[in-house]
Design a protein around this motif. Structure first.
Motif, PDB file in Angstrom:
ATOM      1  N   VAL A 169       0.839  -1.054  -0.017  1.00  0.00           N
ATOM      2  CA  VAL A 169      -0.209   0.126  -0.109  1.00  0.00           C
ATOM      3  C   VAL A 169       0.656   1.392   0.162  1.00  0.00           C
ATOM      4  CG1 VAL A 169      -1.506   1.445   1.367  1.00  0.00           C
ATOM      5  CG2 VAL A 169      -2.096  -0.972   0.882  1.00  0.00           C
ATOM      6  N   VAL A 170       1.840   1.219   1.203  1.00  0.00           N
ATOM      7  CA  VAL A 170       2.631   2.489   0.994  1.00  0.00           C
ATOM      8  C   VAL A 170       3.669   2.769  -0.550  1.00  0.00           C
ATOM      9  CG1 VAL A 170       4.736   3.537   2.265  1.00  0.00           C
ATOM     10  CG2 VAL A 170       3.065   2.201   3.438  1.00  0.00           C
ATOM     11  N   LYS A 171       3.876   1.512  -0.819  1.00  0.00           N
ATOM     12  CA  LYS A 171       4.603   1.654  -2.335  1.00  0.00           C
ATOM     13  C   LYS A 171       3.648   2.261  -3.332  1.00  0.00           C
ATOM     14  CE  LYS A 171       8.276  -1.853  -2.076  1.00  0.00           C
ATOM     15  NZ  LYS A 171       8.480  -3.212  -2.680  1.00  0.00           N
ATOM     16  N   ARG A 172       2.639   1.788  -3.382  1.00  0.00           N
ATOM     17  CA  ARG A 172       1.477   2.269  -4.546  1.00  0.00           C
ATOM     18  C   ARG A 172       1.372   3.610  -4.198  1.00  0.00           C
ATOM     19  NH1 ARG A 172       0.086  -1.803  -7.636  1.00  0.00           N
ATOM     20  NH2 ARG A 172       0.958  -3.435  -6.698  1.00  0.00           N
ATOM     21  N   LEU A 173       1.179   4.188  -2.673  1.00  0.00           N
ATOM     22  CA  LEU A 173       0.862   5.809  -2.782  1.00  0.00           C
ATOM     23  C   LEU A 173       2.251   6.571  -3.176  1.00  0.00           C
ATOM     24  CD1 LEU A 173      -1.551   5.153   0.335  1.00  0.00           C
ATOM     25  CD2 LEU A 173      -2.087   6.276  -2.007  1.00  0.00           C
ATOM     26  N   ALA A 174       3.455   5.659  -2.678  1.00  0.00           N
ATOM     27  CA  ALA A 174       4.669   6.402  -2.973  1.00  0.00           C
ATOM     28  C   ALA A 174       4.870   6.813  -4.396  1.00  0.00           C
ATOM     29  CB  ALA A 174       5.839   5.854  -2.325  1.00  0.00           C
ATOM     30  N   MET A 196      11.871  10.611 -10.441  1.00  0.00           N
ATOM     31  CA  MET A 196      11.204   9.364 -10.709  1.00  0.00           C
ATOM     32  C   MET A 196      12.040   8.237 -11.030  1.00  0.00           C
ATOM     33  SD  MET A 196       7.909   9.253 -10.770  1.00  0.00           S
ATOM     34  CE  MET A 196       7.087   7.635 -11.117  1.00  0.00           C
ATOM     35  N   ALA A 197      13.064   8.296 -11.537  1.00  0.00           N
ATOM     36  CA  ALA A 197      13.766   7.133 -11.720  1.00  0.00           C
ATOM     37  C   ALA A 197      14.388   6.381 -10.685  1.00  0.00           C
ATOM     38  CB  ALA A 197      15.070   7.394 -12.808  1.00  0.00           C
ATOM     39  N   GLU A 198      14.514   7.421  -9.545  1.00  0.00           N
ATOM     40  CA  GLU A 198      15.094   6.887  -8.460  1.00  0.00           C
ATOM     41  C   GLU A 198      14.078   6.050  -7.529  1.00  0.00           C
ATOM     42  OE1 GLU A 198      18.290   6.643  -6.873  1.00  0.00           O
ATOM     43  OE2 GLU A 198      18.733   7.035  -8.973  1.00  0.00           O
ATOM     44  N   ARG A 199      12.775   6.862  -7.548  1.00  0.00           N
ATOM     45  CA  ARG A 199      11.743   6.376  -6.946  1.00  0.00           C
ATOM     46  C   ARG A 199      11.354   5.148  -7.364  1.00  0.00           C
ATOM     47  NH1 ARG A 199       7.262   9.226  -3.425  1.00  0.00           N
ATOM     48  NH2 ARG A 199       9.258   9.685  -2.262  1.00  0.00           N
ATOM     49  N   ILE A 200      11.329   4.886  -8.616  1.00  0.00           N
ATOM     50  CA  ILE A 200      11.023   3.718  -9.238  1.00  0.00           C
ATOM     51  C   ILE A 200      11.933   2.502  -8.751  1.00  0.00           C
ATOM     52  CG2 ILE A 200      10.984   2.305 -11.393  1.00  0.00           C
ATOM     53  CD1 ILE A 200       9.727   4.745 -12.776  1.00  0.00           C
ATOM     54  N   ALA A 201      13.203   2.793  -8.917  1.00  0.00           N
ATOM     55  CA  ALA A 201      14.204   1.795  -8.350  1.00  0.00           C
ATOM     56  C   ALA A 201      13.972   1.556  -6.807  1.00  0.00           C
ATOM     57  CB  ALA A 201      15.424   2.075  -8.692  1.00  0.00           C
ATOM     58  N   ALA A 202      13.661   2.592  -6.084  1.00  0.00           N
ATOM     59  CA  ALA A 202      13.409   2.392  -4.493  1.00  0.00           C
ATOM     60  C   ALA A 202      12.404   1.416  -4.542  1.00  0.00           C
ATOM     61  CB  ALA A 202      13.261   3.594  -3.989  1.00  0.00           C
ATOM     62  N   VAL A 203      11.174   1.575  -5.183  1.00  0.00           N
ATOM     63  CA  VAL A 203      10.064   0.854  -5.110  1.00  0.00           C
ATOM     64  C   VAL A 203      10.133  -0.519  -5.642  1.00  0.00           C
ATOM     65  CG1 VAL A 203       7.619   0.758  -5.715  1.00  0.00           C
ATOM     66  CG2 VAL A 203       8.425   2.761  -4.783  1.00  0.00           C
ATOM     67  N   MET A 204      10.581  -0.643  -6.931  1.00  0.00           N
ATOM     68  CA  MET A 204      10.614  -1.879  -7.591  1.00  0.00           C
ATOM     69  C   MET A 204      11.789  -2.642  -7.481  1.00  0.00           C
ATOM     70  SD  MET A 204       8.915  -0.597 -11.112  1.00  0.00           S
ATOM     71  CE  MET A 204       7.356   0.172 -11.337  1.00  0.00           C
ATOM     72  N   GLY A 205      13.013  -2.048  -7.061  1.00  0.00           N
ATOM     73  CA  GLY A 205      14.069  -2.762  -6.790  1.00  0.00           C
ATOM     74  C   GLY A 205      15.348  -2.217  -7.870  1.00  0.00           C
ATOM     75  N   ASP A 206      16.549  -2.551  -7.394  1.00  0.00           N
ATOM     76  CA  ASP A 206      17.572  -1.991  -8.372  1.00  0.00           C
ATOM     77  C   ASP A 206      17.756  -2.619  -9.750  1.00  0.00           C
ATOM     78  OD1 ASP A 206      18.759   0.064  -6.760  1.00  0.00           O
ATOM     79  OD2 ASP A 206      19.775  -1.232  -5.723  1.00  0.00           O
ATOM     80  N   ASP A 207      17.250  -3.982  -9.875  1.00  0.00           N
ATOM     81  CA  ASP A 207      17.357  -4.503 -11.088  1.00  0.00           C
ATOM     82  C   ASP A 207      16.591  -3.572 -12.303  1.00  0.00           C
ATOM     83  OD1 ASP A 207      14.835  -5.268 -10.101  1.00  0.00           O
ATOM     84  OD2 ASP A 207      14.901  -6.952 -11.276  1.00  0.00           O
ATOM     85  N   VAL A 208      15.659  -2.925 -12.115  1.00  0.00           N
ATOM     86  CA  VAL A 208      15.013  -2.113 -13.149  1.00  0.00           C
ATOM     87  C   VAL A 208      15.836  -0.760 -13.552  1.00  0.00           C
ATOM     88  CG1 VAL A 208      12.814  -2.718 -11.728  1.00  0.00           C
ATOM     89  CG2 VAL A 208      13.891  -0.499 -11.512  1.00  0.00           C
ATOM     90  N   ARG A 209      17.071  -0.294 -12.835  1.00  0.00           N
ATOM     91  CA  ARG A 209      17.753   0.611 -13.050  1.00  0.00           C
ATOM     92  C   ARG A 209      18.282   0.657 -14.669  1.00  0.00           C
ATOM     93  NH1 ARG A 209      19.041   4.104  -9.369  1.00  0.00           N
ATOM     94  NH2 ARG A 209      18.905   3.225  -7.141  1.00  0.00           N
ATOM     95  N   GLY A 210      17.864   1.559 -15.726  1.00  0.00           N
ATOM     96  CA  GLY A 210      18.182   1.501 -16.938  1.00  0.00           C
ATOM     97  C   GLY A 210      17.478   0.664 -17.871  1.00  0.00           C
ATOM     98  N   ARG A 211      16.310  -0.027 -17.180  1.00  0.00           N
ATOM     99  CA  ARG A 211      15.561  -1.015 -17.953  1.00  0.00           C
ATOM    100  C   ARG A 211      14.131  -0.624 -18.305  1.00  0.00           C
ATOM    101  NH1 ARG A 211      17.006  -6.820 -16.098  1.00  0.00           N
ATOM    102  NH2 ARG A 211      16.363  -7.045 -18.209  1.00  0.00           N
ATOM    103  N   MET A 212      13.745   0.808 -17.855  1.00  0.00           N
ATOM    104  CA  MET A 212      12.431   0.947 -17.881  1.00  0.00           C
ATOM    105  C   MET A 212      12.359   1.960 -19.241  1.00  0.00           C
ATOM    106  SD  MET A 212      10.753  -0.716 -15.470  1.00  0.00           S
ATOM    107  CE  MET A 212       9.236   0.161 -15.079  1.00  0.00           C
ATOM    108  N   LEU A 213      11.358   1.807 -20.046  1.00  0.00           N
ATOM    109  CA  LEU A 213      11.177   2.707 -21.190  1.00  0.00           C
ATOM    110  C   LEU A 213      10.081   3.626 -20.905  1.00  0.00           C
ATOM    111  CD1 LEU A 213      10.674  -0.336 -23.564  1.00  0.00           C
ATOM    112  CD2 LEU A 213      12.710   0.677 -23.065  1.00  0.00           C
ATOM    113  N   SER A 214      10.422   4.925 -21.232  1.00  0.00           N
ATOM    114  CA  SER A 214       9.511   6.127 -20.687  1.00  0.00           C
ATOM    115  C   SER A 214       8.170   6.259 -21.844  1.00  0.00           C
ATOM    116  CB  SER A 214      10.043   7.427 -20.567  1.00  0.00           C
ATOM    117  OG  SER A 214      10.095   8.028 -21.617  1.00  0.00           O
TER     118      SER A 214
END
Ligand code: ADP
Ligand code: MG
Length: 574
Positions: A169-174, A196-214
């Protein structure tokens, strides 16, 4: 038995049954209230998975003494000033969270409105309000949740499982509000105004760094309809939908239209049992979406669901079509190959089909192929001045992988996956060949299934399947994709199930896709096949111009790019 109007405590407990399902729902309601109060720092603490204590502190506007008293009255809210249920700008609006939570716990509220000279503390059990030295914003403490409703208490899962729901729940609101800082149990921290990129990595995990398409798309036909956010490269996926964060007008939702559209967008590049990651924000005129559908407000109804669905699918497919993204190309273009690197490319000849560097300055790019000297030199020189994203062929390894050099990077290409993707994309460009049937095929189904299948008959026509009703409990097929025969009853059952569950179905598309994919697979270069330089070079050039080249149609990666810095790392040069 005479009819009676239920007492307030019972009404509230009944409402709590819907609003407060578990500790995570309490956290959700309290944090949403904090956001509605304009807070930009929210601190959540949860003890024993929430059954002992849930505390939420915010630095929002706080409440006056009068509002504090009203806040735990049923259907009392400050958020519908215009009485307009179709124009909702707050997370809450039903005015039932605080009275519901109070009815199933021991709740205490400390608050101070900036205009007041002191703060106030409300004991929800007794209704007593006392002056306090609370300084700013609001703190709500919920203790002994469900102690008054033992039946509910029994349904709570273990502390750890409840804690996971709270974190979710907290992650979704974050994710909904990167401008706001969130802290949970002093352990999970999402700082305020996090990029945004930092928040996404903080929420989803470090493996997403550089692998998300905008994603940044506007609807051509509806000026208020927008989709922004990030989606994962198809090679990045999860085994469940945990990391799918979906928002409608900044409200976290679990919506079947959105989930279905996301799935359909990835259909060509991911198995149905795998889940892409996303943080997707759909913005639209509040009047074209109803958020007052469920007490927890996580479901929505769109006025034009099919329009929204096709807008999302198209926007996401456009992004996925450039998997060899500009960013990646830019990274590989123009990098000079230093001399020491060129020399180090002298691999062990035994492992390669071709791999003997010629002497001279262009040593890395010139290879003698004993049997085909002319070809290799010509072909390779042709590209020598250009910068190719997948680089120049070095050789083949294990009759399976093509090795190439691009700038300073080592590129490894799975030849079968690559060829499969190319063949598949070429096939896709051809329009489906339709075969009219002299005698229609008649498929018997239950009446409700007939209804469900016919409801998407127009969409099916686009995929080459033309059907119509045949009495009340059968469907007639008038045209079908050529050479395509399958278990029609099974197909229509699957379609009917999906239509009932999601309001649409991607079954037909998925099965056509499977057929194409199988065809592509069987007509592609196999692993284990020896290729000459020219064939390999042609394959690389073809992938560069193929959309969604990053993975084969089964979702396996097509190529890997290994930066020089990684290689330096192997040799402990960094
Ligand atoms: P809703 O959020 O639907 O209005 P709630 O029962 O959650 O209903 O809250 C009732 C009211 O109490 C809110 O409308 C708001 O005015 C006030 N309130 C609740 N939490 C806070 C808070 N953290 N800060 C300021 N006001 C709050
Ligand atoms: Mg609320």
């Amino acid at each position: 038995m005479p009819i009676r109007v239920l007492p307030d405590f019972l009404i509230n407990q009944i409402a709590a049954g819907e609003v407060v399902e578990k500790p995570a729902s309490v956290v959700k309601e309290l944090v949403e209230n904090a956001l509605d109060a304009g807070a930009d720092q929210i601190v959540v603490d949860v003890i024993d998975g929430g059954r002992t204590l849930i505390s939420v502190i915010d630095n929002g506007c706080g409440m006056s003494k009068e509002d504090l008293a009203k806040s735990i009255t049923r259907h009392a809210t400050s958020k519908l000033p215009m009485d307009d249920l179709l124009n909702i700008n707050f997370m809450g609006f039903r005015g039932e969270a605080l009275p519901s939570i109070a009815s199933v716990s021991d709740m205490v509220i400390d608050t101070r409105n900036s205009e007041d000279s002191n703060g106030w503390t409300l004991n929800c059990e007794t209704g007593d309000i006392k002056p306090s030295d609370w300084e700013e914003g609001t703190r709500i403490r919920v203790q002994n949740l469900f102690a008054k409703t033992p039946a509910r208490l029994k349904f709570l899962r273990g502390d750890r499982a409840e804690m996971i729901s709270v974190l979710d729940v907290v992650k979704r609101l974050a994710m909904a509000r990167p401008d706001v800082g969130f802290t949970l149990n002093n352990k999970w921290r999402f700082p305020k105004n996090q990029p945004m990129a930092e928040r996404i990595a903080a929420v989803m995990g470090d493996d997403v760094r550089g692998r998300m398409l905008s994603v940044d798309a506007k609807s051509a036909s509806n000026a208020t309809l927008k989709l922004t956010g990030f989606i994962s490269e198809p090679t990045l996926r999860r085994a469940s939908s945990v990391d799918q964060y979906l928002f409608v007008n900044d409200r976290p939702v679990k919506d079947k239209v959105l989930v279905g559209a996301l799935r359909a967008a990835y259909m060509d590049v991911m198995h149905a049992r795998e889940f892409p990651l996303c943080a997707l924000y759909l913005t639209l005129d509040p009047r074209s979406v109803d958020v007052n559908v469920s007490p927890a407000k996580t479901e929505v109804h769109f006025l034009e669901p099919s329009h929204i669905r096709s807008f999302i699918i198209k926007s996401l497919r456009d992004v996925l079509a450039q998997t060899l993204s500009d960013r990646e190309v830019a990274q590989h273009i123009g990098a000079e190959v230093p001399m020491h690197m060129q020399q180090s490319l002298n691999f062990n000849r035994r492992d390669f089909f071709v791999a003997e560097p010629k002497k001279g300055p262009d040593i890395a790019f010139m290879f003698n192929v004993p049997e085909r000297k002319d070809l290799s030199v010509n072909k390779v020189e042709e590209h020598a001045q250009e910068d190719l994203p997948l680089g120049r062929v070095i050789g083949q390894i294990g009759n399976k992988y093509i090795l190439a050099q691009s700038g300073e990077n080592l590129v490894i290409v799975d030849q079968h996956a690559a060829h499969e993707r190319i063949t598949y994309e070429k096939l896709r460009k051809h329009k489906i060949k339709v075969q009219p049937l002299l005698t229609p095929i008649v498929v018997s189904l239950r009446g409700e299934d007939v209804e469900a299948v016919l409801s998407i008959s127009e969409e099916m026509k686009d995929s080459g399947l033309h059907i119509g009703a045949f009495g009340d409990d059968a469907i007639a097929i008038f045209e079908k994709p050529a050479d395509w025969d399958l278990d029609w009853v099974n197909l229509f059952h699957a379609i009917a199930d999906e239509v009932r569950q999601y309001g649409h179905s991607s079954q037909l598309g998925e099965r056509l896709h499977l057929k194409l994919a199988n065809y592509a697979c069987h007509h592609s270069v196999r692993a284990g096949q020896k290729l000459d330089l020219q064939q390999m070079d042609a394959l690389l050039r073809d992938i560069e111009t193929t959309s969604r080249a990053g993975e084969c149609n089964h979702g396996r990666p097509v190529y890997k790019i290994i930066p020089l810095i990684d290689i330096d790392g192997w040799f402990e040069r960094v």
